[in-house]
Design an enzyme around this catalytic site. Structure first.
Site, PDB file in Angstrom:
ATOM      1  N   ASP A  58      -0.311  -4.158   6.368  1.00  0.00           N
ATOM      2  CA  ASP A  58      -0.987  -3.657   7.568  1.00  0.00           C
ATOM      3  C   ASP A  58      -2.431  -4.110   7.658  1.00  0.00           C
ATOM      4  O   ASP A  58      -3.243  -3.478   8.339  1.00  0.00           O
ATOM      5  CB  ASP A  58      -0.944  -2.122   7.585  1.00  0.00           C
ATOM      6  CG  ASP A  58       0.414  -1.569   7.973  1.00  0.00           C
ATOM      7  OD1 ASP A  58       1.328  -2.357   8.269  1.00  0.00           O
ATOM      8  OD2 ASP A  58       0.566  -0.333   7.965  1.00  0.00           O
ATOM      9  N   ASP A  90       5.679   4.584   5.359  1.00  0.00           N
ATOM     10  CA  ASP A  90       6.494   3.545   5.996  1.00  0.00           C
ATOM     11  C   ASP A  90       6.389   2.207   5.266  1.00  0.00           C
ATOM     12  O   ASP A  90       6.880   1.185   5.758  1.00  0.00           O
ATOM     13  CB  ASP A  90       6.128   3.388   7.479  1.00  0.00           C
ATOM     14  CG  ASP A  90       4.691   2.948   7.706  1.00  0.00           C
ATOM     15  OD1 ASP A  90       3.821   3.272   6.865  1.00  0.00           O
ATOM     16  OD2 ASP A  90       4.431   2.276   8.724  1.00  0.00           O
ATOM     17  N   HIS A  91       5.805   2.236   4.067  1.00  0.00           N
ATOM     18  CA  HIS A  91       5.730   1.040   3.227  1.00  0.00           C
ATOM     19  C   HIS A  91       6.215   1.296   1.804  1.00  0.00           C
ATOM     20  O   HIS A  91       6.639   0.351   1.137  1.00  0.00           O
ATOM     21  CB  HIS A  91       4.304   0.493   3.203  1.00  0.00           C
ATOM     22  CG  HIS A  91       3.897  -0.104   4.511  1.00  0.00           C
ATOM     23  ND1 HIS A  91       3.951  -1.456   4.774  1.00  0.00           N
ATOM     24  CD2 HIS A  91       3.465   0.479   5.653  1.00  0.00           C
ATOM     25  CE1 HIS A  91       3.566  -1.676   6.017  1.00  0.00           C
ATOM     26  NE2 HIS A  91       3.262  -0.511   6.573  1.00  0.00           N
ATOM     27  N   HIS A 138       1.340   3.958   2.065  1.00  0.00           N
ATOM     28  CA  HIS A 138       1.815   4.725   3.215  1.00  0.00           C
ATOM     29  C   HIS A 138       3.339   4.880   3.206  1.00  0.00           C
ATOM     30  O   HIS A 138       4.056   3.964   2.790  1.00  0.00           O
ATOM     31  CB  HIS A 138       1.351   4.070   4.519  1.00  0.00           C
ATOM     32  CG  HIS A 138      -0.095   4.308   4.812  1.00  0.00           C
ATOM     33  ND1 HIS A 138      -0.800   3.586   5.752  1.00  0.00           N
ATOM     34  CD2 HIS A 138      -0.986   5.193   4.286  1.00  0.00           C
ATOM     35  CE1 HIS A 138      -2.054   4.017   5.797  1.00  0.00           C
ATOM     36  NE2 HIS A 138      -2.189   4.985   4.919  1.00  0.00           N
ATOM     37  N   HIS A 190       0.852  -1.197   0.000  1.00  0.00           N
ATOM     38  CA  HIS A 190       0.000   0.000   0.000  1.00  0.00           C
ATOM     39  C   HIS A 190       0.881   1.239   0.000  1.00  0.00           C
ATOM     40  O   HIS A 190       2.109   1.140   0.021  1.00  0.00           O
ATOM     41  CB  HIS A 190      -0.997  -0.021   1.160  1.00  0.00           C
ATOM     42  CG  HIS A 190      -0.415   0.011   2.534  1.00  0.00           C
ATOM     43  ND1 HIS A 190       0.344  -1.024   3.052  1.00  0.00           N
ATOM     44  CD2 HIS A 190      -0.479   0.950   3.529  1.00  0.00           C
ATOM     45  CE1 HIS A 190       0.699  -0.739   4.297  1.00  0.00           C
ATOM     46  NE2 HIS A 190       0.223   0.463   4.601  1.00  0.00           N
ATOM     47  N   HIS A 214      -7.499  -0.917   5.427  1.00  0.00           N
ATOM     48  CA  HIS A 214      -6.527   0.004   6.022  1.00  0.00           C
ATOM     49  C   HIS A 214      -6.314   1.169   5.063  1.00  0.00           C
ATOM     50  O   HIS A 214      -6.385   2.336   5.448  1.00  0.00           O
ATOM     51  CB  HIS A 214      -5.233  -0.767   6.277  1.00  0.00           C
ATOM     52  CG  HIS A 214      -4.140   0.042   6.887  1.00  0.00           C
ATOM     53  ND1 HIS A 214      -4.217   0.571   8.158  1.00  0.00           N
ATOM     54  CD2 HIS A 214      -2.923   0.418   6.400  1.00  0.00           C
ATOM     55  CE1 HIS A 214      -3.099   1.228   8.424  1.00  0.00           C
ATOM     56  NE2 HIS A 214      -2.299   1.154   7.378  1.00  0.00           N
ATOM     57  N   HIS A 240       4.503  -4.899  11.275  1.00  0.00           N
ATOM     58  CA  HIS A 240       4.843  -4.139  12.480  1.00  0.00           C
ATOM     59  C   HIS A 240       4.925  -5.041  13.699  1.00  0.00           C
ATOM     60  O   HIS A 240       4.245  -6.064  13.782  1.00  0.00           O
ATOM     61  CB  HIS A 240       3.792  -3.056  12.751  1.00  0.00           C
ATOM     62  CG  HIS A 240       3.787  -1.944  11.758  1.00  0.00           C
ATOM     63  ND1 HIS A 240       4.595  -0.840  11.857  1.00  0.00           N
ATOM     64  CD2 HIS A 240       3.058  -1.767  10.626  1.00  0.00           C
ATOM     65  CE1 HIS A 240       4.362  -0.021  10.839  1.00  0.00           C
ATOM     66  NE2 HIS A 240       3.439  -0.565  10.071  1.00  0.00           N
TER      67      HIS A 240
END
Length: 249
Positions: free
Chosen positions: A132, A60-61, A58, A56, A113, A170
């Site tokens: 996530d 942090d991805h 985001h 996805h 998400h 995570h």
């Protein structure tokens, strides 16, 4: 086993994953939370990097996509929403497959998400990378989707074989366990929570997990059992998700 997986911590609580098709030596990283950490792990392994597989958009991805492409020449593949942060070289859709050498990853719709979140499932080796969507004893927040969409996504993941190894992105498991114990007093959960707290006290990871373990103890997959007063399973899930959002323990 035809796939080698290297898991390593990065950022504050993310995991990075490098996967290597043993037959051909092709390598991909699942998401790009930290380009420097990924490059260091590649160097440690003595591997090159052929592909990025995003789940996805985001940061942090997908935040390391451009830096990794510049450093390695890798091809970036992901859902269309990744263009919000870095234009992918190839957009991949749920229902399609991606071949990493001789390893086939099925692309699974796991939106909720984010609306376009996808997961990658290696059906031959029973390995899934779920970003996530599903966490050990948890699930992702509903930042873009709704409870019905996320419940449907979780059911697709829960349909994988029970022995599927699940890599989530995570290290949230201790916090997830504290919430789970507030809504579920089952013996399997209590036993698992004790083991999780012991692992974290030793600084050890709680990821990966398995489908069987999550079906037995994850309150989000068990939501209809925990909320028998709510007839609709998706609404029961939504109630448990809302309780987690408000949980202060």
């Amino acid at each position: 086993m035809t796939l080698t997986v290297r898991q390593f911590p990065c950022l504050s609580d993310n995991y990075g994953f490098l996967v290597r098709d043993d037959a051909t030596g092709q390598v991909a990283c699942i998401d790009t939370p930290d380009a420097d950490a990924i490059l260091a792990e590649l160097d440690k392994a003595g591997w090159g990097l052929d592909f990025v597989l995003n789940t996805h958009w985001h940061p942090d991805h997908a935040g390391g996509n451009n830096a990794l492409k510049a450093a390695t020449g890798c091809i970036v593949i992901g859902p269309a929403e990744v263009s919000r942060i870095a234009e992918p070289d190839h957009v991949i859709q749920p229902g399609e497959s991606f071949m990493l050498g001789e390893t086939e990853f099925e692309v699974i719709d796991t939106g909720g998400h984010t609306l376009g979140h996808i997961s990658y499932f290696d059906a031959k080796d029973h390995i899934a990378f779920v970003g996530d969507t599903l966490f050990a004893l948890g699930c992702g927040r509903l930042f873009e989707g709704d409870a019905a969409q996320m419940w449907a996504s979780l059911q697709r993941i829960a349909a994988f074989p029970d022995d599927t190894t699940v890599y989530c992105a995570h290290e949230y498991t201790a916090a997830n366990a504290r919430f789970a114990l507030s809504v579920d007093d089952s013996a399997p959960l209590k036993t698992r929570a004790e083991a999780i707290f012991a692992l974290r006290e030793q600084g050890k990871p709680t990821v990966p997990t398995t489908i069987a373990l999550e079906k037995a103890t994850n309150p989000f997959l068990r939501a209809p059992l925990l909320r028998p007063d709510i007839a609709d399973p998706a609404e029961a899930f939504g109630a448990v998700r809302a309780a987690k959002d408000a949980f202060k323990g």
